[in-house]
Design an enzyme around this catalytic site. Structure first.
Site, PDB file in Angstrom:
ATOM      1  N   LYS A 107       0.824  -1.227   0.000  1.00  0.00           N
ATOM      2  CA  LYS A 107       0.000   0.000   0.000  1.00  0.00           C
ATOM      3  C   LYS A 107       0.848   1.263   0.000  1.00  0.00           C
ATOM      4  O   LYS A 107       0.475   2.278  -0.594  1.00  0.00           O
ATOM      5  CB  LYS A 107      -0.967   0.029   1.175  1.00  0.00           C
ATOM      6  CG  LYS A 107      -0.311   0.008   2.553  1.00  0.00           C
ATOM      7  CD  LYS A 107      -0.512  -1.299   3.222  1.00  0.00           C
ATOM      8  CE  LYS A 107       0.346  -1.442   4.434  1.00  0.00           C
ATOM      9  NZ  LYS A 107       0.379  -2.800   4.941  1.00  0.00           N
ATOM     10  N   VAL A 134      -5.387  -3.414   1.693  1.00  0.00           N
ATOM     11  CA  VAL A 134      -6.297  -2.764   2.659  1.00  0.00           C
ATOM     12  C   VAL A 134      -7.115  -3.846   3.361  1.00  0.00           C
ATOM     13  O   VAL A 134      -7.783  -4.648   2.698  1.00  0.00           O
ATOM     14  CB  VAL A 134      -7.282  -1.787   1.960  1.00  0.00           C
ATOM     15  CG1 VAL A 134      -8.155  -1.078   2.992  1.00  0.00           C
ATOM     16  CG2 VAL A 134      -6.552  -0.787   1.087  1.00  0.00           C
ATOM     17  N   ILE A 138     -10.182  -8.942   4.225  1.00  0.00           N
ATOM     18  CA  ILE A 138     -11.518  -8.362   3.987  1.00  0.00           C
ATOM     19  C   ILE A 138     -11.605  -7.984   2.503  1.00  0.00           C
ATOM     20  O   ILE A 138     -10.784  -7.192   2.033  1.00  0.00           O
ATOM     21  CB  ILE A 138     -11.744  -7.078   4.832  1.00  0.00           C
ATOM     22  CG1 ILE A 138     -11.495  -7.336   6.317  1.00  0.00           C
ATOM     23  CG2 ILE A 138     -13.129  -6.509   4.592  1.00  0.00           C
ATOM     24  CD1 ILE A 138     -11.466  -6.062   7.174  1.00  0.00           C
ATOM     25  N   GLY A 189       2.806  -9.320  19.704  1.00  0.00           N
ATOM     26  CA  GLY A 189       3.186  -9.476  18.297  1.00  0.00           C
ATOM     27  C   GLY A 189       2.229  -8.772  17.346  1.00  0.00           C
ATOM     28  O   GLY A 189       2.221  -9.030  16.147  1.00  0.00           O
ATOM     29  N   GLU A 192       4.269  -3.701  14.715  1.00  0.00           N
ATOM     30  CA  GLU A 192       5.546  -3.857  14.029  1.00  0.00           C
ATOM     31  C   GLU A 192       6.644  -3.462  15.024  1.00  0.00           C
ATOM     32  O   GLU A 192       6.376  -2.763  16.002  1.00  0.00           O
ATOM     33  CB  GLU A 192       5.635  -2.902  12.824  1.00  0.00           C
ATOM     34  CG  GLU A 192       4.366  -2.772  12.006  1.00  0.00           C
ATOM     35  CD  GLU A 192       4.332  -3.713  10.823  1.00  0.00           C
ATOM     36  OE1 GLU A 192       5.371  -4.283  10.484  1.00  0.00           O
ATOM     37  OE2 GLU A 192       3.238  -3.891  10.252  1.00  0.00           O
ATOM     38  N   ASP A 203       0.122   4.729   7.886  1.00  0.00           N
ATOM     39  CA  ASP A 203      -0.353   3.480   7.264  1.00  0.00           C
ATOM     40  C   ASP A 203      -1.837   3.611   6.893  1.00  0.00           C
ATOM     41  O   ASP A 203      -2.249   3.214   5.797  1.00  0.00           O
ATOM     42  CB  ASP A 203      -0.133   2.315   8.248  1.00  0.00           C
ATOM     43  CG  ASP A 203      -0.677   1.000   7.724  1.00  0.00           C
ATOM     44  OD1 ASP A 203      -0.087   0.474   6.763  1.00  0.00           O
ATOM     45  OD2 ASP A 203      -1.698   0.516   8.249  1.00  0.00           O
ATOM     46  N   LYS A 207      -3.672   3.474   3.006  1.00  0.00           N
ATOM     47  CA  LYS A 207      -4.840   2.660   2.658  1.00  0.00           C
ATOM     48  C   LYS A 207      -5.988   3.556   2.197  1.00  0.00           C
ATOM     49  O   LYS A 207      -6.716   3.229   1.257  1.00  0.00           O
ATOM     50  CB  LYS A 207      -5.236   1.804   3.862  1.00  0.00           C
ATOM     51  CG  LYS A 207      -4.161   0.743   4.173  1.00  0.00           C
ATOM     52  CD  LYS A 207      -4.333   0.120   5.546  1.00  0.00           C
ATOM     53  CE  LYS A 207      -3.274  -0.949   5.803  1.00  0.00           C
ATOM     54  NZ  LYS A 207      -3.176  -1.351   7.206  1.00  0.00           N
ATOM     55  N   GLY A 304      -2.159 -10.221   9.460  1.00  0.00           N
ATOM     56  CA  GLY A 304      -1.927 -11.629   9.784  1.00  0.00           C
ATOM     57  C   GLY A 304      -1.631 -12.417   8.527  1.00  0.00           C
ATOM     58  O   GLY A 304      -2.053 -12.055   7.430  1.00  0.00           O
TER      59      GLY A 304
HETATM   60  N1  HSE Z   1       0.635  -2.562  10.438  1.00  0.00           N
HETATM   61  C1  HSE Z   1      -0.694  -2.738   9.930  1.00  0.00           C
HETATM   62  C2  HSE Z   1      -1.693  -2.649  11.055  1.00  0.00           C
HETATM   63  C3  HSE Z   1      -0.912  -4.073   9.270  1.00  0.00           C
HETATM   64  O1  HSE Z   1      -1.323  -2.482  12.214  1.00  0.00           O
HETATM   65  O2  HSE Z   1      -2.864  -2.717  10.750  1.00  0.00           O
HETATM   66  C4  HSE Z   1      -0.443  -4.099   7.870  1.00  0.00           C
HETATM   67  O3  HSE Z   1      -1.245  -3.291   7.049  1.00  0.00           O
END
Ligand code: HSE
Length: 433
Positions: A107, A134, A138, A189, A192, A203, A207, A304
């Site tokens: 993305k 995205v 889903i 976990g 990141e 992020d 998206k 995931g």
């Molecule tokens: N780092 C993103 C999140 C997942 O926390 O949703 C990957 O798009």
């Protein structure tokens, strides 16, 4: 009759790459039965081939040289899963120029260079599919492009970052601090190693730029998206939000206002009754308002290995069907909504606001604050002083009626200069009411 085979090359054999290989191995027969094509993983490229992985493959498939995939005339589809801008961009461009279709989950790259990449693809009669970029598994991109193809959209509200949603949920449900919530996300976990992009809303903005293009046909540069993260949200504000009947969510918003489009990412007060308020933890949800199908919410795990790999495999399957039918469906067949004249300037955004000021508890302070708000045409809907500590600093919480962003900023600047205001005031936009 032997099944037709379509070869794919995978660049990036990390977590999601392993998931893709796993699904293609384990669901090989099922997929072949469903689509009438055998999907063959012909080559896998990764710069670190020694790493332990949770899927085993024939060593002969492995290479550290991406060109072995890009230059292989028998490979029809290149799957890019290395992430980042470079060399992912160069690999995708090279693959398109060699006549291959591309699947990616990248993305950040599409938000930054989508224009160039999609133009190159269209010129070559090839496609770039990106369902996993995205909301992971889903099927939001397919839904907007295909399921809702006849619709016009008025808004998209998305919780599209699991890390920040987990943090806000922990703060709300477990009454913990921002720092503790981040630590918990890392320990489990979910976050990141460096969650800066997630926490700062970047992020989500990546998206959002893709969703905006799909729904409104507008290419919005990242620099034109208003982005505010969640690092300044305190436990105090979460508690007051609850008291007032709201949850705080980091929302990615694309909204048509008359003939302009607002595109923004920021923490938002949402009424508890709103469907998005119940989206907790690492889950994602995208709430789409369309003119024919009405309001729809797409909900599920937004990250995931298997959810993301499920979306990648769905793109691969779509491309195999296009190849089989000799079809070229342009990657982004969104037609620009011509009723939208341009992007609304940030100053012109209009919202109700939650404001928290930290004021010395003495006569006349609130009158001064109210005077400044009134000077900028800001009408107060409710005001509560949370404690009574004479001559000490107390939180005063206000909810306003609709106010222009520019007026709110100027008013807060003046309020924060008052000698009886002891901390930077907090202002959070309210949506959904
Ligand atoms: N780092 C993103 C999140 C997942 O926390 O949703 C990957 O798009």
């Amino acid at each position: 009759m032997a099944l037709r085979k379509i070869n794919i090359g995978l660049i990036g054999f990390g977590n999601i790459g392993c998931g893709v290989v796993k699904i293609l191995q384990q669901r090989k027969t099922l997929l072949a039965q469903k689509i009438g094509i055998e999907i063959v993983v012909k080559k896998i490229c990764d710069s670190d081939l020694g790493r332990k992985r949770d899927v085993s493959v024939d060593k002969k498939l492995l290479t550290a040289v991406a060109d072995e995939i890009i230059n292989d005339p028998q490979i029809d589809i290149v799957v890019e899963l290395i992430g980042g801008l470079s060399p992912a961009k160069e690999f995708i461009l090279a693959a398109l120029r060699k006549g291959k279709h591309v699947v990616t989950a990248n993305k950040a790259l599409l938000a930054k260079c989508g224009n160039e990449l999609f133009s190159e693809a269209a010129e070559r009669g090839k496609n770039i599919y990106f369902e996993a970029s995205v909301g992971a598994g889903i099927p939001i991109i397919k839904s907007i492009k295909e399921g809702l193809v006849a619709n016009k959209f008025s808004s998209i509200f998305g919780i599209v970052n699991g890390t920040s949603n987990y943090v806000l949920t922990q703060m709300s449900k477990e009454s913990c601090s921002f720092a503790n919530a981040i630590a918990s996300a890392k320990a489990k976990g979910f976050a990141e190693k460096d969650p800066t992009f997630d926490i700062q809303g970047i992020d989500s903005a990546h998206k959002l730029s893709l969703l905006t293009y799909l729904a409104f046909g507008k290419i919005v540069n990242l620099k034109d998206i208003f982005i505010e993260g969640i690092a300044h949200i305190s436990a105090l504000d979460i508690a007051y939000a609850k008291e007032l009947g709201y949850e705080i969510k980091l929302l990615a918003i694309a909204k048509k206002e008359v003939d302009e489009l607002e595109v923004r990412v920021h923490p938002t007060f949402l009424p508890v009754e709103h469907l998005l308020s119940s989206v907790d933890g690492v889950f994602n949800a995208i709430y789409v308002s369309s003119d024919l199908a009405g309001d729809l919410m797409f909900y599920g795990p937004g990250a995931g290995q298997l959810p993301a790999a499920s979306a990648v495999v769905s793109d691969i399957v779509d491309l195999t069907q296009d190849i089989k039918a000799g079809l070229f469906r342009p990657t982004l067949n969104s037609i620009e909504d011509n009723s939208i004249k341009g992007l609304r300037k940030i100053d012109e955004f209009e919202n109700k606001y939650y404001i928290r000021i930290m004021a010395v508890d003495k006569p006349g302070v609130l009158a001064k604050v109210a005077g400044i708000l009134s000077k900028f045409g800001i009408s107060i809907a409710s005001v509560t002083q949370k404690e009574r500590l004479k001559s000490q600093v107390v939180p005063v919480v206000m909810v306003t009626h609709e106010v222009k962003e520019k007026n709110m900023r100027q008013a807060l600047k003046l309020i924060d200069k008052l000698s009886d205001i002891k901390e930077k005031s907090v202002a959070i936009r309210i949506e959904g009411v």
